[in-house]
Design an enzyme around this catalytic site. Structure first.
Site, PDB file in Angstrom:
ATOM      1  N   ASP A 149      -0.198   5.196   1.054  1.00 46.30           N
ATOM      2  CA  ASP A 149      -0.495   6.084   2.186  1.00 46.30           C
ATOM      3  C   ASP A 149      -0.503   5.304   3.498  1.00 46.30           C
ATOM      4  O   ASP A 149      -1.265   4.341   3.635  1.00 46.30           O
ATOM      5  CB  ASP A 149      -1.868   6.740   2.008  1.00 46.30           C
ATOM      6  CG  ASP A 149      -1.847   7.907   1.043  1.00 46.30           C
ATOM      7  OD1 ASP A 149      -1.283   8.952   1.391  1.00 46.30           O
ATOM      8  OD2 ASP A 149      -2.396   7.766  -0.072  1.00 46.30           O
ATOM      9  N   ASP A 205       0.869  -1.173   0.000  1.00 46.96           N
ATOM     10  CA  ASP A 205       0.000   0.000   0.000  1.00 46.96           C
ATOM     11  C   ASP A 205       0.911   1.231   0.000  1.00 46.96           C
ATOM     12  O   ASP A 205       2.126   1.115   0.186  1.00 46.96           O
ATOM     13  CB  ASP A 205      -0.888  -0.028   1.242  1.00 46.96           C
ATOM     14  CG  ASP A 205      -1.741   1.214   1.399  1.00 46.96           C
ATOM     15  OD1 ASP A 205      -2.364   1.646   0.415  1.00 46.96           O
ATOM     16  OD2 ASP A 205      -1.750   1.779   2.513  1.00 46.96           O
TER      17      ASP A 205
END
Length: 225
Positions: A10, A8
């Site tokens: 953020d 991922d």
């Protein structure tokens, strides 16, 4: 044997939540809505902008909602010019290169944000595949982005490890059948494990992470350093 790590962006590679929180605060002040960290984590963090705006500002039309979200993300980029990756990220990338693992980025971030962050961090070329929610039938917590990433890498879920910081991201990865490690940069480790991660760490220097990763590489592929 693991052959790929799916990241991922953020909150996982870089802790952007304080900046997103600030941007959402400033934007919602215009509507006389004050938010705290509890509100942010429960109603905003890990969700897609259309869902957030519809939930918090249901009075906005679709067009006005998109304009609001675009303005918020422009403010985020304005505030986020000095991003730094979490500790140990460079070492993790180097380790995947040493062991010839594939790398994919799987993110709900809007395209402009993802491109901006990758450029600021200097890691645009670090991934073999980049999968944006905008390019999938649905974003996280739907497993679709991770399913797309597996397809692009040409691997099965059993050959991958996912790294995620939010409950919605963990649900997406686990829903795609991928073993998932929680990155507790923005949420409590217990929360991340409750929603499906089998391990929760604070950053990429955690010795439990390295012990695990080295155990997942076949002995004949481990090279002395």
């Amino acid at each position: 044997m693991v052959t790929a790590i799916l990241f991922d962006l953020d909150g996982t590679i870089v802790n952007t939540d304080p900046i997103h929180y600030q941007a959402w605060q400033q934007m919602l002040w215009k509507y006389n809505i004050e938010i705290d960290e509890k509100f942010y984590k429960s109603r905003i963090s890990g969700r897609l902008n259309p869902e957030i705006v519809k939930d918090i500002l249901p009075e906005l039309s679709s067009a006005a909602g998109r304009e609001f979200a675009d303005e918020k993300e422009a403010l985020f980029r304005q505030l986020a010019s000095h991003l730094q990756p979490l500790n140990g990220f460079a070492e993790l990338i180097a380790w995947t290169e040493l062991h010839q693992l594939k790398r994919a980025l799987v993110t709900n971030a809007p395209r402009l944000n993802a491109e901006f962050m990758l450029e600021v961090l200097g890691i645009t070329e670090s991934f073999h595949q980049i999968v944006l929610a905008d390019d999938c039938v649905a974003g996280k917590p739907d497993p679709a982005p991770y399913q797309v990433a597996l397809g692009k890498l040409g691997i099965s879920a059993e050959k991958a490890i996912a790294l995620e910081d939010s409950p919605s991201g963990i649900r997406a990865a686990v829903g795609a059948g991928i073993r998932t490690i929680g990155i507790a940069s923005t949420h409590d480790p217990d929360v991340l494990q409750e929603v499906g991660s089998f391990m929760a760490i604070h950053d990429f220097t955690d010795l439990h992470l390295w012990t695990l990763l080295n155990s997942l590489i076949e002995p004949d592929l481990i090279r002395s350093t």
